[in-house]
Design a protein around this motif. Sequence first.
Motif, short mmCIF file in Angstrom:
data_model
loop_
_atom_site.label_atom_id
_atom_site.label_comp_id
_atom_site.label_asym_id
_atom_site.label_seq_id
_atom_site.Cartn_x
_atom_site.Cartn_y
_atom_site.Cartn_z
N VAL A 171 114.84 40.75 58.66
CA VAL A 171 115.95 41.67 58.91
C VAL A 171 116.80 41.09 60.04
O VAL A 171 116.29 40.84 61.14
N THR A 172 118.05 40.83 59.78
CA THR A 172 118.94 40.33 60.82
C THR A 172 120.37 40.73 60.46
O THR A 172 120.58 41.41 59.45
N SER A 173 121.34 40.34 61.26
CA SER A 173 122.72 40.65 60.89
C SER A 173 123.43 39.36 60.46
O SER A 173 122.94 38.26 60.71
N TYR A 174 124.58 39.53 59.82
CA TYR A 174 125.22 38.41 59.13
C TYR A 174 126.71 38.40 59.37
O TYR A 174 127.32 39.44 59.62
N HIS A 215 125.85 45.09 59.95
CA HIS A 215 124.72 45.58 60.73
C HIS A 215 123.47 44.85 60.26
O HIS A 215 123.52 44.09 59.30
N ARG A 216 122.35 45.14 60.89
CA ARG A 216 121.11 44.50 60.48
C ARG A 216 120.75 44.93 59.06
O ARG A 216 120.85 46.10 58.70
N ARG A 240 123.76 33.76 59.57
CA ARG A 240 122.99 34.80 60.25
C ARG A 240 123.39 34.84 61.73
O ARG A 240 123.67 33.80 62.33
N ARG A 248 118.24 43.68 55.35
CA ARG A 248 117.16 42.83 54.82
C ARG A 248 117.76 41.61 54.15
O ARG A 248 118.75 41.69 53.42
N GLU A 249 117.10 40.48 54.35
CA GLU A 249 117.55 39.22 53.76
C GLU A 249 117.66 39.35 52.24
O GLU A 249 118.61 38.84 51.64
N GLU A 289 122.00 35.70 65.43
CA GLU A 289 120.72 35.90 66.13
C GLU A 289 120.96 36.05 67.62
O GLU A 289 121.84 35.41 68.17
#
Lengths: 439, 439
Positions: free
Chosen positions: A351-354, A407-408, A435, A410-411, A437
């Motif tokens: 889970v991250t933002s993009y 927003h954050r 991504r 799921r990949e 980070e």
Amino acid sequence: MIEYRNVRVALLGAGSVGSQVARLLLEQSDELAGRAGAGLELTGIAVRDLDAERDVDLPRDLFTTDAESLILGADIVVELIGGIEPARSYVLQALGSGADVVTGNKALLASHGPELFAAAEQVGAQVFYEAAVAGAIPIIRPLRESLAGDRIKRIMGIVNGTTNFILDRMDSLGESLEDALAQATALGYAEADPTADIEGYDAAQKATILASLAFHTTVPLMSVHREGITGVTHEQVVAARKAGYVVKLLAICESLVDDDGAPGVSARVHPALVPLGHPLAAVHGAKNAVFVEAEAAGDLMFYGAGAGGVETASAVLGDLVSAARRHVIGGPGLAESNHANLHVLPMGNVVTSYQITLDVADQPGVLATVASLLAQHEVSVETVEQTSGVISSDGGVATATLIIGTHRARESDLAATVAALTNATVVNSVTSVLRVEGA
Amino acid sequence: MIEYRNVRVALLGAGSVGSQVARLLLEQSDELAGRAGAGLELTGIAVRDLDAERDVDLPRDLFTTDAESLILGADIVVELIGGIEPARSYVLQALGSGADVVTGNKALLASHGPELFAAAEQVGAQVFYEAAVAGAIPIIRPLRESLAGDRIKRIMGIVNGTTNFILDRMDSLGESLEDALAQATALGYAEADPTADIEGYDAAQKATILASLAFHTTVPLMSVHREGITGVTHEQVVAARKAGYVVKLLAICESLVDDDGAPGVSARVHPALVPLGHPLAAVHGAKNAVFVEAEAAGDLMFYGAGAGGVETASAVLGDLVSAARRHVIGGPGLAESNHANLHVLPMGNVVTSYQITLDVADQPGVLATVASLLAQHEVSVETVEQTSGVISSDGGVATATLIIGTHRARESDLAATVAALTNATVVNSVTSVLRVEGA
């Protein structure tokens, strides 16, 4: 004071690190003896070619091509050959005979770590490998010991100096990837074949080692998601800086939950946007840094030289002194720890933002279409920037650039979103997906 | 797997760090047992007042006012009382009974370190003190072990969060020292009586500990040259930034040569100009960082939270796991190392560069007079900046400001130079003298 017999040290390999280790062992023998509690006697240096040119002038009579015999009489074997074979066989022979092993061989640890640690445990020997990750920077011992009472949440590391050198030049000097790589090669930061560095294989090996250590879980190399920097464009780097980011190749190891909410771990290597105010953004040139987020300790960073013969030799000698003390004092030292044995999760669970850059048709309703596409895939939009439309070079339909910060998410949701965007008629192309980070 | 009996842990003190250590010990007992190889059993918490309010809700039946009895039954004693007495007596009692001690007590270590280490050595016990310097940041173990095979040349540390918070606000927000200190107090970064922090006493204690460790030499607290930040003015901070520097309170430990060229060490604490490009310049707020220059490893930096209850508890628990492993495995662990036993040199032997700001008469020949005065004292000028002259407020003689950057010079020569400048008729006043570090 009790007098101990010398500890016999066999060195395998006399490359840029090995020759410096030999030099320092010979030059600083009194100091090292004071710290180890016993003399460190270099009994020999095993090499393939006795007549090869060395970085350092060393006594000829130390050299031998007979590694097996050298290992036989050693208390500690220092393996600095690199690669899998014959390094693996030598290390197993050393451990089999009860010798401790000091190695800087990340490839061997990443692919055969569990085998080596099991062999060591059988005889109560130890494997020390501070030099295998981030060169001179003490990171293995802090993770293994200083943070042994904490829970690590995430590690973000700039662990490959070559790619950091290249990305830093692209950012600070506006160079293309090709030009920056040529500079790295000219200055000796990149190998003749730079694949292992620029495709992220080297960083992935280090991610395996760091993740296994941080999460007390065996994280296989093949489970590490890996993307190199060859897809990073000049345009991406310029746009990143404009938006307040710098592009870094990160090795990220983190604790995650799987689809059922059970704890797991994930390791991945890819280029990422790092906010300019983040400590990792200030890591320039070929330097390395490992940023650790721990539950109690908070944020920590370890910074320094990630490569270099004499720098890496410092890490090897620190391990050598630790191993020698163990011989003086006795006791099994520190065993490897994989008691947590967590589930290693695939990239889809991350889970991250993009930041997604799209080339779209410049017509009413495009933003609405794109936004609803994202919403359908559970990806929520945080920021949108649209550049003024341009007529395409062939005089055709006007196009615009949309830069979407999410927003954050799921990949796996993001991947589905990108696939849908690629197929959408209003989207000419997905120009860039990066991504974000450390925000 | 062999089953070991629990390791009995006695906790002395339940302040901000102690209460977090107790909480984590209770909450994460399974994880900690997995890492230590034995259970860590918190047998009790000794406090002065059973009814005092705590940061954390802990079982009442753990508390006792009878520290001596608690220590008697312990394998490991964690001392988080702070101050000299009764902490010193308790630690000596614990070591006397063969228990290992984990402490975060920098005052005790700085003033009675050799006594404690000698007591530990007599019975083969150990003193762990990662929490005593730079809170959560692993620095003791990297110095003691990772760099055991290297030679440390210099350590420059931002080791006091309160003063870094104050100086950072003066720099980034243009606040006065008084306003920034008031903010630090309001936010809980500064004590009601801030003397220990702002006068550099706290940093000097940490300098003693770092220097002793780095140079394998006992460096007494009274040999540490100490200046606080109370003399740092808004004007100095503004001028520093204009010139490309930021003012930081640094603890500097370095290897030096004495007047006869023999090796020695020096430790000092004072405000210094740090170039904006130096990694230490990017350490903001109450964060700490320790920059280490080693002969082989090159430059390293360790960055993180320098204080805070739960953050510092992480360092204490890491030490606790190490101490517990020692109980499981046996062996005397790591003895203190003072085999180098170098000469501890006074401030006069320090060599660094300086920025001197003078208020001078604005008349021909002043620069020549000042320059020849510096030359007489072996201080060589690198840069000079002269502001346009101003008429003094009482309508008297015109004055000008001279900012002189020097090459590296001996501290004793610099002091003599400043005395001579103060007495020179063309110099109205020496406005500011700051050392430049890390250039």
